[in-house]
Motif scaffolding. Structure first.
Motif, short mmCIF file in Angstrom:
data_model
loop_
_atom_site.label_atom_id
_atom_site.label_comp_id
_atom_site.label_asym_id
_atom_site.label_seq_id
_atom_site.Cartn_x
_atom_site.Cartn_y
_atom_site.Cartn_z
N HIS A 131 48.35 -35.78 31.89
CA HIS A 131 48.32 -36.57 33.12
C HIS A 131 47.08 -36.27 33.95
CE1 HIS A 131 50.31 -39.21 35.94
NE2 HIS A 131 50.18 -38.35 36.91
N ILE A 132 46.51 -35.08 33.78
CA ILE A 132 45.36 -34.69 34.61
C ILE A 132 44.02 -35.03 33.97
CG2 ILE A 132 46.73 -32.80 35.59
CD1 ILE A 132 44.79 -30.92 34.00
N GLN A 133 44.03 -35.78 32.88
CA GLN A 133 42.77 -36.06 32.19
C GLN A 133 41.81 -36.90 33.02
OE1 GLN A 133 41.87 -34.52 29.34
NE2 GLN A 133 43.80 -33.48 29.79
N ASN A 134 42.33 -37.63 34.01
CA ASN A 134 41.47 -38.44 34.87
C ASN A 134 40.79 -37.62 35.97
OD1 ASN A 134 41.92 -41.05 33.67
ND2 ASN A 134 43.96 -41.02 34.57
N ALA A 135 41.18 -36.35 36.10
CA ALA A 135 40.58 -35.48 37.12
C ALA A 135 39.23 -34.94 36.64
CB ALA A 135 41.52 -34.32 37.42
N ASN A 136 38.39 -34.57 37.60
CA ASN A 136 37.08 -34.03 37.21
C ASN A 136 37.23 -32.56 36.80
OD1 ASN A 136 37.11 -32.42 39.54
ND2 ASN A 136 35.66 -33.70 40.64
N GLU A 137 36.14 -31.97 36.33
CA GLU A 137 36.20 -30.62 35.77
C GLU A 137 36.59 -29.57 36.80
OE1 GLU A 137 36.10 -29.73 32.58
OE2 GLU A 137 36.08 -31.90 32.26
N ASP A 138 36.13 -29.71 38.03
CA ASP A 138 36.48 -28.75 39.08
C ASP A 138 37.99 -28.74 39.33
OD1 ASP A 138 33.93 -27.76 39.57
OD2 ASP A 138 33.46 -29.33 41.01
N VAL A 139 38.58 -29.92 39.38
CA VAL A 139 40.02 -30.03 39.61
C VAL A 139 40.79 -29.46 38.42
CG1 VAL A 139 41.95 -31.62 39.98
CG2 VAL A 139 39.77 -32.01 41.15
N LYS A 140 40.32 -29.73 37.22
CA LYS A 140 40.98 -29.20 36.02
C LYS A 140 40.94 -27.67 36.00
CE LYS A 140 40.10 -33.20 33.04
NZ LYS A 140 39.34 -33.71 31.88
N LYS A 141 39.80 -27.09 36.39
CA LYS A 141 39.69 -25.63 36.44
C LYS A 141 40.64 -25.05 37.49
CE LYS A 141 34.91 -25.23 34.80
NZ LYS A 141 33.50 -24.87 35.16
N ALA A 142 40.73 -25.72 38.63
CA ALA A 142 41.65 -25.26 39.68
C ALA A 142 43.10 -25.35 39.19
CB ALA A 142 41.46 -26.10 40.94
N TYR A 143 43.39 -26.37 38.42
CA TYR A 143 44.74 -26.55 37.85
C TYR A 143 45.07 -25.39 36.91
CZ TYR A 143 48.72 -29.39 36.25
OH TYR A 143 49.98 -29.86 35.98
N ASP A 144 44.13 -25.04 36.04
CA ASP A 144 44.34 -23.91 35.12
C ASP A 144 44.49 -22.60 35.90
OD1 ASP A 144 44.17 -25.58 32.94
OD2 ASP A 144 42.03 -25.23 32.61
N LEU A 145 43.72 -22.46 36.97
CA LEU A 145 43.82 -21.26 37.81
C LEU A 145 45.21 -21.14 38.43
CD1 LEU A 145 42.37 -18.87 39.32
CD2 LEU A 145 41.85 -20.52 41.13
N ALA A 146 45.74 -22.26 38.92
CA ALA A 146 47.06 -22.24 39.54
C ALA A 146 48.15 -21.96 38.51
CB ALA A 146 47.33 -23.58 40.23
N ILE A 147 48.00 -22.51 37.31
CA ILE A 147 48.98 -22.23 36.25
C ILE A 147 49.01 -20.74 35.92
CG2 ILE A 147 49.51 -22.60 33.80
CD1 ILE A 147 48.41 -25.46 34.12
N ALA A 148 47.83 -20.14 35.79
CA ALA A 148 47.76 -18.70 35.50
C ALA A 148 48.39 -17.89 36.63
CB ALA A 148 46.30 -18.30 35.30
N ALA A 149 48.16 -18.30 37.87
CA ALA A 149 48.73 -17.60 39.02
C ALA A 149 50.25 -17.69 39.03
CB ALA A 149 48.16 -18.17 40.32
N LEU A 150 50.78 -18.87 38.71
CA LEU A 150 52.23 -19.05 38.68
C LEU A 150 52.86 -18.23 37.56
CD1 LEU A 150 52.34 -22.89 39.34
CD2 LEU A 150 53.22 -21.12 40.86
N LYS A 151 52.21 -18.18 36.42
CA LYS A 151 52.70 -17.34 35.32
C LYS A 151 52.70 -15.87 35.73
CE LYS A 151 51.38 -20.22 31.34
NZ LYS A 151 50.49 -20.33 30.15
N ASN A 152 51.64 -15.45 36.38
CA ASN A 152 51.51 -14.06 36.82
C ASN A 152 52.59 -13.70 37.85
OD1 ASN A 152 49.86 -11.58 36.65
ND2 ASN A 152 49.49 -11.97 38.83
N ALA A 153 53.03 -14.70 38.61
CA ALA A 153 54.08 -14.47 39.60
C ALA A 153 55.47 -14.46 38.98
CB ALA A 153 54.01 -15.54 40.69
N GLY A 154 55.55 -14.73 37.68
CA GLY A 154 56.83 -14.65 36.98
C GLY A 154 57.54 -15.97 36.78
N HIS A 155 56.88 -17.08 37.11
CA HIS A 155 57.52 -18.38 36.93
C HIS A 155 57.37 -18.85 35.48
CE1 HIS A 155 57.95 -18.65 41.25
NE2 HIS A 155 56.66 -18.43 41.39
#
Length: 267
Positions: A56-80
């Motif tokens: 679904h995020i393929q229409n986003a630019n590279e900066d937004v995609k990187k931020a998305y991956d960063l947030a996913i890693a943060a959520l995993k690190n928080a135990g979600h």
């Protein structure tokens, strides 16, 4: 579709404001008979199952995609728990939204005729007063939406456009409901790019496409919160949104507070 969007310094402030403005209003037939407070029960340690949308995020630019991956890693690190799910192509959201929104604009703004509501520009007769008032009182985008709304609601086009938009809206709501049978929250971008400069968007369509990731939330009638998580290469803030099922604001704020604490973003 008309919704307020409070802006606050952080998630806790948003929860405080939510507690103030939420609840049933006797003078508003659309308000729910619910008054569940969330601030006192905020729990950033609560472990949630969160869906991400890789296609679904393929229409986003590279900066937004990187931020998305960063947030996913943060959520995993928080135990979600992170799971992958998908929504239908967002182009259908755009189509359904703008047909519905323009139809609403047409009907809601019809009262501003210079006689009953709003400013009045006196013309040579009643009809001219009506025309001059609306011509001078509304901006280009409002006029555009009124014209489009009259078109999609007109005889011969109502079934072809407005009815189909409502059917699409039902499909959008159904796909969210299916995902929320399995997860607590959905993580999505807020926009496909960072904020545009004044005058940078040259056509209305470019402006409409910037709503790519947010309008389906309104169509489905769901709560969502935008959280700044990173900055782009040109130092512009990037926000992501968490989306919850209807009336699950407690879950929404708990997940948002957890992401905010884990990211440690300072704007």
């Amino acid at each position: 579709l008309d919704q307020i969007g409070p802006m606050t310094q952080n998630v806790e402030d948003a929860a405080i404001l939510y507690d103030i403005i939420s609840g049933h209003d006797e003078k508003d037939s659309t308000s729910a008979h619910k008054n569940d407070k969330v601030c006192d029960k905020l729990n950033s340690n609560r472990k949630l199952k969160i869906a991400v949308l890789p296609k679904h995020i393929q229409n986003a630019n590279e900066d937004v995609k990187k931020a998305y991956d960063l947030a996913i890693a943060a959520l995993k690190n928080a135990g979600h728990e992170i799971v992958e799910r998908e929504l239908m192509d967002a182009k259908f959201d755009i189509s359904a939204y703008y047909i519905t929104a323009t139809a609403e604009a047409t009907t809601n703004l019809a009262r501003y005729d210079g006689i009953r509501y709003g400013n009045r520009v006196v013309g040579k007769d009643l009809n001219d007063t009506f025309v001059q008032t609306r011509s001078q009182g509304f901006g280009d985008e409002v006029k555009r939406r009124i014209l489009l709304g009259n078109f999609v609601l007109s005889s011969g086009y109502y079934e072809a456009y407005y009815v189909k938009a409502q059917k699409t809206r039902h499909l959008i709501k159904d796909q969210y409901s299916k995902i929320f049978q399995e997860v607590d929250l959905i993580l999505s971008p807020v926009a496909p790019t960072t904020a545009n400069k004044f005058g940078e968007l040259s056509t209305p369509m470019e402006m409409y496409l910037s709503d790519l990731y947010t309008i389906s939330v309104n169509l489905a009638g769901l709560p969502a919160i935008s959280i700044p998580v990173a900055k782009s290469r040109d130092n512009m803030p990037i926000g992501l949104q968490l989306i919850a099922n209807a009336y699950e604001e407690q879950t929404l704020f708990d997940g948002a507070l957890s992401l905010e604490k884990e990211i440690g973003y300072n704007n």
